[in-house]
Write a protein that holds these residues in place. Structure first.
Motif, short mmCIF file in Angstrom:
data_model
loop_
_atom_site.label_atom_id
_atom_site.label_comp_id
_atom_site.label_asym_id
_atom_site.label_seq_id
_atom_site.Cartn_x
_atom_site.Cartn_y
_atom_site.Cartn_z
N GLY A 12 44.42 39.03 44.85
CA GLY A 12 43.21 39.86 44.87
C GLY A 12 42.83 40.47 43.54
O GLY A 12 42.12 41.49 43.50
N SER A 13 43.24 39.85 42.42
CA SER A 13 42.84 40.43 41.12
C SER A 13 41.32 40.30 40.92
O SER A 13 40.70 41.17 40.30
CB SER A 13 43.60 39.79 39.96
OG SER A 13 43.16 38.47 39.72
N ASN A 14 40.72 39.24 41.44
CA ASN A 14 39.25 39.13 41.34
C ASN A 14 38.57 40.17 42.21
O ASN A 14 37.57 40.77 41.79
CB ASN A 14 38.79 37.71 41.70
CG ASN A 14 38.93 36.76 40.52
OD1 ASN A 14 38.13 36.76 39.60
ND2 ASN A 14 40.01 35.95 40.53
N HIS A 109 36.31 29.13 40.92
CA HIS A 109 37.37 28.12 40.88
C HIS A 109 37.93 28.05 39.45
O HIS A 109 37.16 28.06 38.48
CB HIS A 109 36.81 26.75 41.30
CG HIS A 109 37.87 25.70 41.38
ND1 HIS A 109 38.81 25.67 42.40
CD2 HIS A 109 38.19 24.69 40.54
CE1 HIS A 109 39.64 24.66 42.19
NE2 HIS A 109 39.29 24.05 41.06
N PRO A 110 39.27 27.92 39.33
CA PRO A 110 39.89 28.01 38.00
C PRO A 110 39.93 26.70 37.22
O PRO A 110 40.97 26.32 36.67
CB PRO A 110 41.31 28.51 38.33
CG PRO A 110 41.61 27.90 39.64
CD PRO A 110 40.29 27.89 40.40
N HIS A 170 42.37 34.11 34.37
CA HIS A 170 42.04 35.34 35.10
C HIS A 170 41.16 36.27 34.26
O HIS A 170 40.22 36.86 34.78
CB HIS A 170 43.32 36.06 35.55
CG HIS A 170 43.81 35.56 36.86
ND1 HIS A 170 44.98 34.86 37.01
CD2 HIS A 170 43.26 35.61 38.10
CE1 HIS A 170 45.12 34.52 38.28
NE2 HIS A 170 44.10 34.95 38.96
N GLU A 173 37.79 34.81 34.46
CA GLU A 173 37.25 34.96 35.82
C GLU A 173 36.71 36.36 36.04
O GLU A 173 35.61 36.54 36.58
CB GLU A 173 38.34 34.68 36.86
CG GLU A 173 38.68 33.21 36.99
CD GLU A 173 39.59 32.92 38.16
OE1 GLU A 173 39.54 31.80 38.67
OE2 GLU A 173 40.38 33.81 38.57
C1 GAR Z 1 41.73 32.56 41.23
O1 GAR Z 1 42.20 32.03 40.01
C2 GAR Z 1 40.69 31.65 41.85
O2 GAR Z 1 39.90 30.99 40.90
C3 GAR Z 1 41.57 30.68 42.60
O3 GAR Z 1 42.55 31.49 43.18
C4 GAR Z 1 42.84 32.57 42.29
C5 GAR Z 1 42.90 33.86 43.05
O4 GAR Z 1 43.37 34.90 42.24
N1 GAR Z 1 40.82 29.93 43.58
C6 GAR Z 1 41.01 28.63 43.85
O5 GAR Z 1 41.89 27.97 43.35
C7 GAR Z 1 40.02 28.04 44.85
N2 GAR Z 1 40.15 26.63 44.95
P1 GAR Z 1 43.26 36.42 42.70
O6 GAR Z 1 43.76 36.48 44.15
O7 GAR Z 1 44.15 37.20 41.78
O8 GAR Z 1 41.82 36.83 42.61
#
Ligand code: GAR
Length: 187
Positions: A12-14, A109-110, A170, A173
């Motif tokens: 959940g950092s995003n 998406h990363p 991150h 993002e």
């Molecule tokens: C993020 O890097 C996002 O881009 C990726 O999951 C991570 C979640 O990080 N999503 C995918 O790979 C979708 N296919 P977070 O929980 O710290 O936000």
């Protein structure tokens, strides 16, 4: 004030970056609901710490994907949501959610899509020896990491340290998602 929902499955950092940006006015919206498909995930604690409502559910407790998505739609309708932001929500959406909120759902998406779709984009890019990494934000349709691209940002890295790539992904993002969501809610 526009209202957004953030869907996440893990850290959940995003979500944190989005919620903080809403609080300081960098996104002209408020987070009305967090949806999480793993009840013990860190993102549920982050939502609680910020006093943001969270619907955490275990998919296996529902008879089908359509069943739990119907419940999600009901919860989105109940709080009134203008934009759904998938932020590490590791599930493909079905027609139930797309039928109700299609055209109002974005994902981050990363990787630089259409390269490296799926759940292991960073590891696969590093294994491939990629030299330019990046992040993509796109509209969501019924395909895996498909849908029209809204924004992308790239950075160069010539190494093989997955953790370093993750850290930089991150960072990008959190900036790009905040900027993009703000633009979308103002459009
Ligand atoms: C993020 O890097 C996002 O881009 C990726 O999951 C991570 C979640 O990080 N999503 C995918 O790979 C979708 N296919 P977070 O929980 O710290 O936000």
């Amino acid at each position: 004030m526009k209202r957004i929902a953030v869907f996440a499955s893990g850290e959940g950092s995003n979500f944190e970056a989005i919620a903080a940006a809403c609080e300081r006015g960098a996104i002209a919206a408020e987070v009305a609901l967090v949806v999480c498909d793993r009840p013990g995930a860190r993102v549920t604690e982050r939502a609680a710490a910020r006093g943001i409502a969270c619907f955490a559910f275990a998919p296996k407790e529902y008879a089908s994907k359509a069943d739990y998505e119907r419940e999600i739609v009901a919860r989105l309708d109940a709080v009134g949501v203008d934009l759904v932001c998938l932020a590490g929500y590791m599930r493909i959406l079905s027609e139930v959610l797309l039928g109700a909120y299609g055209g109002r759902i974005v994902n981050i998406h990363p990787s630089l899509l259409p390269a490296f779709k799926g759940a292991h984009a960073i590891e696969e890019a590093v294994a491939y020896g990629v030299k330019v990494y990046g992040v993509t934000i796109h509209w969501v349709d019924a395909t895996l990491d498909g849908g029209r691209i809204i924004a992308q940002r790239a950075f160069a890295y010539d190494g093989d340290d997955v953790h370093e790539v993750e850290r930089r992904v991150h960072e990008v993002e959190h900036e790009l998602y905040v900027e993009t969501i703000d633009k979308l809610v103002k459009a």
